[in-house]
Scaffold this active site. Structure first.
Site, short mmCIF file in Angstrom:
data_model
loop_
_atom_site.label_atom_id
_atom_site.label_comp_id
_atom_site.label_asym_id
_atom_site.label_seq_id
_atom_site.Cartn_x
_atom_site.Cartn_y
_atom_site.Cartn_z
N ASP A 10 0.88 -1.15 0.00
CA ASP A 10 0.00 0.00 0.00
C ASP A 10 0.93 1.23 0.00
O ASP A 10 2.12 1.10 0.33
CB ASP A 10 -0.87 -0.04 1.26
CG ASP A 10 -1.69 1.20 1.44
OD1 ASP A 10 -2.31 1.65 0.47
OD2 ASP A 10 -1.70 1.75 2.57
N LEU A 11 0.42 2.38 -0.38
CA LEU A 11 1.29 3.57 -0.44
C LEU A 11 1.14 4.46 0.81
O LEU A 11 2.06 4.58 1.63
CB LEU A 11 0.95 4.37 -1.70
CG LEU A 11 1.71 5.68 -1.90
CD1 LEU A 11 3.21 5.44 -2.07
CD2 LEU A 11 1.17 6.44 -3.11
N ASP A 12 -0.07 5.06 0.93
CA ASP A 12 -0.30 6.01 2.02
C ASP A 12 -0.25 5.29 3.38
O ASP A 12 -1.04 4.38 3.63
CB ASP A 12 -1.69 6.66 1.85
CG ASP A 12 -1.79 7.46 0.56
OD1 ASP A 12 -0.86 8.24 0.29
OD2 ASP A 12 -2.78 7.30 -0.17
N THR A 18 1.32 10.18 4.09
CA THR A 18 0.51 11.23 3.46
C THR A 18 -0.80 11.48 4.21
O THR A 18 -1.52 12.42 3.89
CB THR A 18 0.16 10.84 2.00
OG1 THR A 18 -0.09 9.45 2.00
CG2 THR A 18 1.29 11.16 1.06
N LYS A 46 -8.67 6.39 6.57
CA LYS A 46 -7.48 5.68 6.08
C LYS A 46 -7.87 4.49 5.21
O LYS A 46 -8.68 3.66 5.61
CB LYS A 46 -6.62 5.21 7.26
CG LYS A 46 -5.87 6.37 7.90
CD LYS A 46 -4.81 5.91 8.87
CE LYS A 46 -4.09 7.12 9.45
NZ LYS A 46 -3.26 6.78 10.60
N ARG A 50 -11.58 8.33 -2.23
CA ARG A 50 -11.83 9.77 -2.08
C ARG A 50 -13.31 10.08 -1.86
O ARG A 50 -13.68 10.81 -0.95
CB ARG A 50 -11.30 10.51 -3.31
CG ARG A 50 -11.21 12.02 -3.11
CD ARG A 50 -10.71 12.70 -4.37
NE ARG A 50 -9.46 12.13 -4.86
CZ ARG A 50 -8.96 12.32 -6.07
NH1 ARG A 50 -9.59 13.11 -6.92
NH2 ARG A 50 -7.83 11.76 -6.44
N SER A 115 -2.63 0.48 -4.23
CA SER A 115 -3.13 1.65 -3.51
C SER A 115 -4.49 2.11 -4.02
O SER A 115 -4.79 1.98 -5.21
CB SER A 115 -2.11 2.80 -3.69
OG SER A 115 -2.67 4.03 -3.30
N ALA A 116 -5.27 2.70 -3.13
CA ALA A 116 -6.58 3.24 -3.52
C ALA A 116 -6.45 4.62 -4.16
O ALA A 116 -7.38 5.14 -4.74
CB ALA A 116 -7.46 3.36 -2.27
N ASN A 119 -3.73 9.50 -6.95
CA ASN A 119 -2.54 10.35 -7.03
C ASN A 119 -1.25 9.54 -6.86
O ASN A 119 -0.18 10.13 -6.70
CB ASN A 119 -2.58 11.42 -5.93
CG ASN A 119 -3.75 12.37 -6.11
OD1 ASN A 119 -3.89 13.01 -7.14
ND2 ASN A 119 -4.60 12.46 -5.10
N LYS A 146 -10.99 -1.07 -1.57
CA LYS A 146 -10.76 -1.91 -0.39
C LYS A 146 -11.93 -1.66 0.57
O LYS A 146 -12.37 -0.53 0.66
CB LYS A 146 -9.44 -1.50 0.30
CG LYS A 146 -8.20 -1.66 -0.58
CD LYS A 146 -6.99 -1.00 0.07
CE LYS A 146 -5.80 -0.97 -0.88
NZ LYS A 146 -4.63 -0.24 -0.37
N GLU A 170 0.06 -3.31 4.66
CA GLU A 170 -1.09 -2.41 4.77
C GLU A 170 -1.17 -1.73 6.13
O GLU A 170 -0.90 -2.36 7.15
CB GLU A 170 -2.37 -3.23 4.62
CG GLU A 170 -3.06 -3.11 3.29
CD GLU A 170 -3.62 -1.74 3.00
OE1 GLU A 170 -3.75 -0.91 3.92
OE2 GLU A 170 -3.95 -1.47 1.83
N ASP A 171 -1.59 -0.46 6.14
CA ASP A 171 -1.78 0.23 7.42
C ASP A 171 -3.25 0.43 7.77
O ASP A 171 -3.56 0.94 8.84
CB ASP A 171 -1.11 1.61 7.38
CG ASP A 171 -1.87 2.57 6.48
OD1 ASP A 171 -2.23 2.17 5.37
OD2 ASP A 171 -2.11 3.72 6.91
C1 BG6 Z 1 -5.73 5.90 0.35
C2 BG6 Z 1 -5.71 6.80 1.58
O1 BG6 Z 1 -4.48 5.36 0.15
O2 BG6 Z 1 -6.11 6.66 -0.79
C3 BG6 Z 1 -7.06 7.47 1.74
O3 BG6 Z 1 -5.42 6.02 2.72
C4 BG6 Z 1 -7.41 8.23 0.46
O4 BG6 Z 1 -7.02 8.35 2.84
C5 BG6 Z 1 -7.39 7.27 -0.72
O5 BG6 Z 1 -8.70 8.82 0.58
C6 BG6 Z 1 -7.69 7.96 -2.05
O6 BG6 Z 1 -6.67 8.87 -2.32
P1 BG6 Z 1 -6.69 9.96 -3.47
O7 BG6 Z 1 -5.26 10.41 -3.55
O8 BG6 Z 1 -7.14 9.28 -4.73
O9 BG6 Z 1 -7.64 11.03 -3.06
MG MG Z 2 -2.77 3.15 3.58
#
Ligand code: BG6
Ligand code: MG
Length: 216
Positions: A10-12, A18, A46, A50, A115-116, A119, A146, A170-171
Site C-alpha cells: 500500500d502507499l499512504d 501522506t 485511512k 476519495r 493503492s486506492a 494520485n 478496499k 497495509e496500514d
Molecule cells: C488511500 C488513503 O491510500 O487513498 C485514503 O489512505 C485516500 O485516505 C485514498 O482517501 C484515495 O486517495 P486519493 O489520492 O485518490 O484522493
Molecule cells: Mg494506507
C-alpha cells in the site's frame, strides 16, 4: 509459510505518511462547510477512497450535498491535497522502505503497488521511487475499493503470481481485510489494536526482513 513471489505495498501510511496531508485538506474543507474535523475522525478515512471519504466527512458534519456538489468538493479537496504532495521529496520515504526493497529484489521477489489513491503515480514520482515497482495498481485502475480484494488480485495477476505467493503490506483495516479476502498473507503496519487480523503487525517497514516474512 510458503514461497514468496511478490510483495504488494500500500502507499499512504506504508511507504509515505501522506495521511497528515489528507487530514489538512479534509479539515480545510470541513471548516469551509462550517464544522470541525479531528485527527480521530481522520482515522476513519485511512484506506478509504476519495468519494467514500467525502461521504464520511459529510456524515460527521451532518451535511447533505447533491452528487454534483460532492464532485466539486472532492475536486477541491484534491487540489488542496496536491499542494502538499507537490512539495514532497525523497526524504519522506518512510524508514526501512528502500532497504527492504533492495533485499526483496536481490532475492528475485517482485514489488507491486496496491493503492486506492488516484494520485499514486504523482507521489511515487515526487519521492523518486517509481522504478522500484514491477507493477503499479492504483485508484485509476480499480473499480472496487478496499476492503474488496480487486486491487491486490490485479497486482498478483499482472505479475503471474498466485495469491498464496503474495504478501501485502497495509496500514488500514480495510486493506488487511482486502488482503485476507484475496487469500494473501499480510503484514499490518501500525498497531495490533486495529490490525490484529494481519499475520504479523510491525510499526514500520524498518522492522521487516525477508527472514521474518519467510515465517508467515
Ligand atoms: C488511500 C488513503 O491510500 O487513498 C485514503 O489512505 C485516500 O485516505 C485514498 O482517501 C484515495 O486517495 P486519493 O489520492 O485518490 O484522493
Ligand atoms: Mg494506507
Amino acid at each position: 509459510m510458503g514461497q514468496i513471489s511478490a510483495c504488494i505495498f500500500d502507499l499512504d501510511g506504508v511507504v509515505v505518511d501522506t495521511a497528515k496531508y489528507h487530514y489538512q485538506a479534509w479539515k480545510r474543507l470541513a471548516n469551509e462547510l462550517g464544522f470541525d474535523f479531528t485527527l480521530d475522525d481522520n482515522e476513519r478515512l485511512k484506506g478509504v477512497s476519495r468519494m467514500d471519504s467525502l461521504n464520511i466527512l459529510l456524515e460527521i458534519g451532518n451535511q447533505k450535498l447533491d452528487e454534483e456538489q460532492k464532485l466539486a468538493y472532492a475536486e477541491k479537496k484534491n487540489i488542496c491535497y496536491l499542494e502538499f504532495v507537490n512539495k514532497m521529496t525523497p526524504e519522506e520515504i518512510l524508514p526501512g522502505t528502500i532497504k527492504l526493497f533492495t533485499e526483496l529484489k536481490e532475492a528475485g521477489i517482485k514489488i507491486a503497488l496496491g493503492s486506492a489513491s488516484k494520485n499514486a503515480i504523482t507521489i511515487l514520482e515526487k519521492i523518486n521511487i517509481v522504478n522500484w515497482f514491477d507493477i503499479i495498481i492504483d485508484g485509476t485502475k480499480t473499480q472496487k475499493a478496499k476492503p474488496d480484494p480487486q486491487v491486490f488480485l490485479l497486482g498478483a495477476k499482472g505479475l503471474n503470481a498466485t495469491p498464496q505467493e503474495c504478501i501485502v503490506f497495509e496500514d488500514a483495516e480495510a486493506g488487511i481485510e482486502a488482503a485476507l479476502k484475496a487469500g494473501m498473507r499480510c503484514v499490518g503496519i501500525g498497531s495490533s489494536d486495529n490490525l490484529g487480523n494481519a499475520h504479523m503487525v510491525v510499526s514500520g517497514l524498518n522492522e521487516v526482513t525477508l527472514k521474518k516474512l519467510e515465517f508467515l
